[in-house]
Design a protein around this motif. Structure first.
Motif, short mmCIF file in Angstrom:
data_model
loop_
_atom_site.label_atom_id
_atom_site.label_comp_id
_atom_site.label_asym_id
_atom_site.label_seq_id
_atom_site.Cartn_x
_atom_site.Cartn_y
_atom_site.Cartn_z
N ALA A 25 0.81 -1.22 0.00
CA ALA A 25 0.00 0.00 0.00
C ALA A 25 0.84 1.27 0.00
N THR A 43 -4.83 3.47 -0.62
CA THR A 43 -4.51 3.19 -2.02
C THR A 43 -4.75 4.45 -2.83
N ARG F 69 -6.18 -4.66 -0.04
CA ARG F 69 -4.84 -4.22 -0.46
C ARG F 69 -3.78 -5.23 -0.04
N ARG F 74 -4.86 -3.01 -5.70
CA ARG F 74 -6.02 -3.25 -4.83
C ARG F 74 -7.11 -4.02 -5.58
#
Lengths: 238, 238, 238, 238, 238, 238
Positions: A25, A43, F69, F74
């Motif tokens: 992330a 994100t 994630r 994602r």
């Protein structure tokens, strides 16, 4: 009234924020508020939702989930039964709370998605998600800033959240699960570093509460969110 | 600041409650708050949800819907796309608010379902639903009492709800749609006839609000809910 | 055979159409056929469904719903369980019936959505929806014509609908709920102002019916739809 | 008007019914009406739906499906997108039509499920399903009778179905796909061996039809269903 | 161990492939492996899924279904309850197996959809689907080649599939339903005409199997798939 | 061929199992295989699924999920879009693998639910889930045994799983994400402590593999699962 944890009425649980918890992330942390543990990731997406296109503004949104055995009794997986209204309500609260401290114009047409996944729950998962979500968001924005995608940090303030409640007539700070499930009144406060109020949710379960009781809850929340703001700052190395 | 409707900052819209609007329901009314019109019905069921069986207590729950063209722009029918999180959040609020004034033990193992269907919307549909829902609930309970199914009215108090908000820095009572959609802060208060607080929801859209502003909103709500309680009483012939 | 309402076998229930019932919709009415009450709204959309793009023709479609306590026994909200096949069947019938009297070419690439929401039901909700839907449609088209969006009214005829049925061997006009639920044969007729037939649906529930019985039902429907056409005209001020 | 198939206006397509097509089902057949091919199976279940328990009566119900490439253009699998309203409407029609000739009391508390799966389509799939469904039903009931589960055949009559339509002003019997898709009026008739009418569905696509045209359609259907009844009898060896 | 069918341990059921079974599809067959009957159709689409656009490559995908009474006990229609994970797993297996012998570059930006619909089941439906799917695919590609849409057949090899299993300790080829449901180990092998392995799935139901047992299963599969490849060639007239 | 991680072709990633990771579950661990991290919990339920009632046997089942994630890009939350076929396939594999080493009769009518939630993914999440799932299962059974709910441990063996694959023609043990996504063949092996095989899944992505290549993969898996069995034993203090 003696709390099962031995805490004072105005004492928070030990709280820890581990930044950069996730390899992938853009921003992330693990937030622990007592036995409530939440993984928060941010994100960055290079586009905004359809209804915001060409507005010149960015967006911050949040999603929330819980692994099935985060709780004392296993709950069915939402992937099987669909998201509950409670989940959607929490997601909207997290998103709204974070947007309140972001300068969406300065962000530009990007979207930051905050995922808050509860891996262990003991009360206060939505407020922990806001606290950790802010840290993940900060780290993702910092990365964009360090990479010169953004030319200033698009943050107007910090934001922290805490639950309070009335149990057997006493106002308590930072309810854990056993307290929360027997509280007569349950409240969540979202307050910024500068003391601005973003959200008040105060709900009687059964018996209504008085204006004086509400004032007590509010004062506890002011104290608690100030402490949390300090922990967030430290986790971010500020 | 001049309101488009010409109302004072602390002035509610004209409000009317037509009781017994529906032929079939055990209790019902049509509530009109300005151009917001909601049909509220109460259905008595002789059993409680599974998780309450053999508790000796009753239950009150609510559902909320809107016909597609209740609003300026047609919204897709929820029967086609499923209930939104917003709808579920409103339903839970209505149910919680009504349960706060019901003695569930005195009700016994029965369930009262309150349906609130918005046939025209102009802001404040959830608070109108609580106000009309209370009247429908009262009428259904009265019928049970008159038919000697209940030996006393299982109501502890009356309950009323109103929205307030901050528009261009000014606190206003009872927002209509154009005000609501531009408000910086949006609040809903649910308050009983005796002044007990059942629910406070106060949300900043963008800019946080101050404690002083919150106090203004609360005072407006106290005034508004007192006026509504009077209108409810009249509609019920009390 | 004596009808519970005291009506003659060929006598319709009192019918009333209140035009412009809704503040927001381009066309609307509340139609009352005895205790069956339906809100009909027409929404004008400036585009047609994907499969009709660039055909130069417009479209008319309908949706149908019922509030949960419209009926004697509460029915679950379709927003919770999805639209039933019965609902979809009714929607298609209403849409088809209205399209039969619209010149889709003259309408041009626009879509009119007719929403029929039953707020109280006592039999004949689908035919009431067609009758009210026609009025809402007319009013929306008139508005487009008055605003010079359309240069002629794209209507070829009016359209009306009525139910008939055989109860204890007798053909009856305009069944109310108690009659409908015990009828041996249940029929719906959709007939235009000029006597053209748009739809015949005639269904035996259990025992088949004879050609002679069908003829009786048809003659009742011709009488009934002529009376309804007159009520529609009056509601429209024609 | 010359039909693409060279058929007379009142001439059916060649029709064939192959009984006992499926190894597992209690009754089954493959019905071919021209290029429309449908597998019909009857499954006997030893219990009725919940709402019929202890009524002493049985039930007959039907389900309908189509394999994706049954048609000229592949249609998406309903297992992926859910059953359409059209499918549910057809299922109800088949079930209703078959129940009209069954003595549900004589059947006793059993349920017969008729599955009609179209493996190739060229118009008239719902009427073919009724024709084949009757044969599958008969065979399943015969097996119950032969096994002495039933002491008489609980059938009151046979039942057959056919489509008719108006193409370029001419009434035609048994439409195939190209005719059906250009028909001005489309009808389905379900008629018993004794000439009782179970269902009439007659729908104008665009232009209304006249009472005289309807009479022509009806006479074609009487002729067609009589011919089908004979084919059903032969397939059953009666 | 004596098989209920009287077959040798290494003997397949009689297998038949009827090509061009469906009037509409670009390629099709009915494949019969004993009492397992599957209709396979190939549909050519002039575009690939979104994620493959502009890759210059084509795609082959498969869908699988079963009519409700294909099996001894009726199974609920997937159109009503949604596709099960088992169905999706089978679909992916069929698609993967067929793609392994297709030169996707030579196919160009087209998609071939293989539908496998089981109309009667007695074990081995997924392997029958691969065997028939290959034939339907071949026929569709041949048609494109004959019509000069393709300038060479984009096939690298043929592909065949067979199930094997261990029952009471004995390795058996081509399990039918009664064998499959009592097998200790259940395997599916997908092998090309040249002996390349595309897929091995070998699963213990309860008791693990030994490396030696696995070797026996593999040798049976090599024998079986070679026999099937011959039947496929004959059905295609090669 | 040099692996990006610098590992030998037959070298596993560092693997760590942290037992009792979750406060609430009857058994739990966090398993780390390189950068793949999975939380495994075991929940004991005092009843078996409906279809197993009164069989005298217990059941072990598994569910699998991934936080959005966990991966480089994602992925949408399954709570929003429903479980994919891939997820269901993995769940069934985990459940089957664990049941293969459990004596379901000795377990008695109880159900153990294993939840495997991937909090960070880098290839091999399904095999990591089996490895951690076994540890969580063991701990839950041990607790039942220590509490004298069970009078012997109902485990027949241990079970471990590993992925292997062929990349650029070379057989490799324990693929990480970059290797997995470019592998020509992808395999998963589930093998017990005593060397029994529970599951082989070997799939060519494009080009088929040879019997000799399969043998290489199998030998790697035998080595890898033996090493994992040792790590599992240590984590359990055996």
């Amino acid at each position: 009234m003696i709390r099962t944890s031995g805490r004072q009425f105005n004492e928070m649980r030990p709280m820890e924020i581990i930044p950069n918890f996730n390899k992938h992330a853009e921003g992330s942390c693990l937030v622990k508020c007592g036995d409530t543990h939440v993984i928060c990731t941010a994100t960055v997406e290079d586009r905004v939702p359809t209804w915001m296109r060409n507005s010149g503004k960015g967006w911050v949104t949040a999603e929330y989930g819980m692994i099935p055995r985060a709780t004392g009794t296993r709950v069915d997986r939402e992937a099987k039964k669909g998201q509950s209204g409670r989940t959607e309500e929490i997601q909207r609260l997290i998103g709204r709370s974070l947007r309140a401290v972001v300068d969406l114009k300065a962000l530009g047409e990007m979207c930051i998605k905050i995922d808050c996944d509860v891996i262990q729950a003991d009360g206060g998962t939505r407020t922990a998600s806001i606290n950790g979500g802010y840290v993940a968001l900060y780290l993702a924005l910092k990365k964009l800033y360090d990479n010169k995608v953004l030319f200033k940090m698009p943050l107007l303030d910090s934001v922290s959240a805490i639950s309070c409640g009335i149990c057997e007539g006493t106002a308590l700070l930072d309810l854990e699960y056993v307290e929360d499930s027997s509280a007569e009144t349950d409240s969540n406060f979202v307050i910024t570093g500068n003391g601005g109020i973003v959200e008040i949710q105060s709900t009687a379960e059964g018996k209504p509460f008085t204006p004086a009781q509400f004032e007590e809850l509010y004062q506890l929340a002011v104290k608690g969110t100030a402490e949390i703001a300090e922990i967030q700052r430290k986790a971010l190395g500020l």
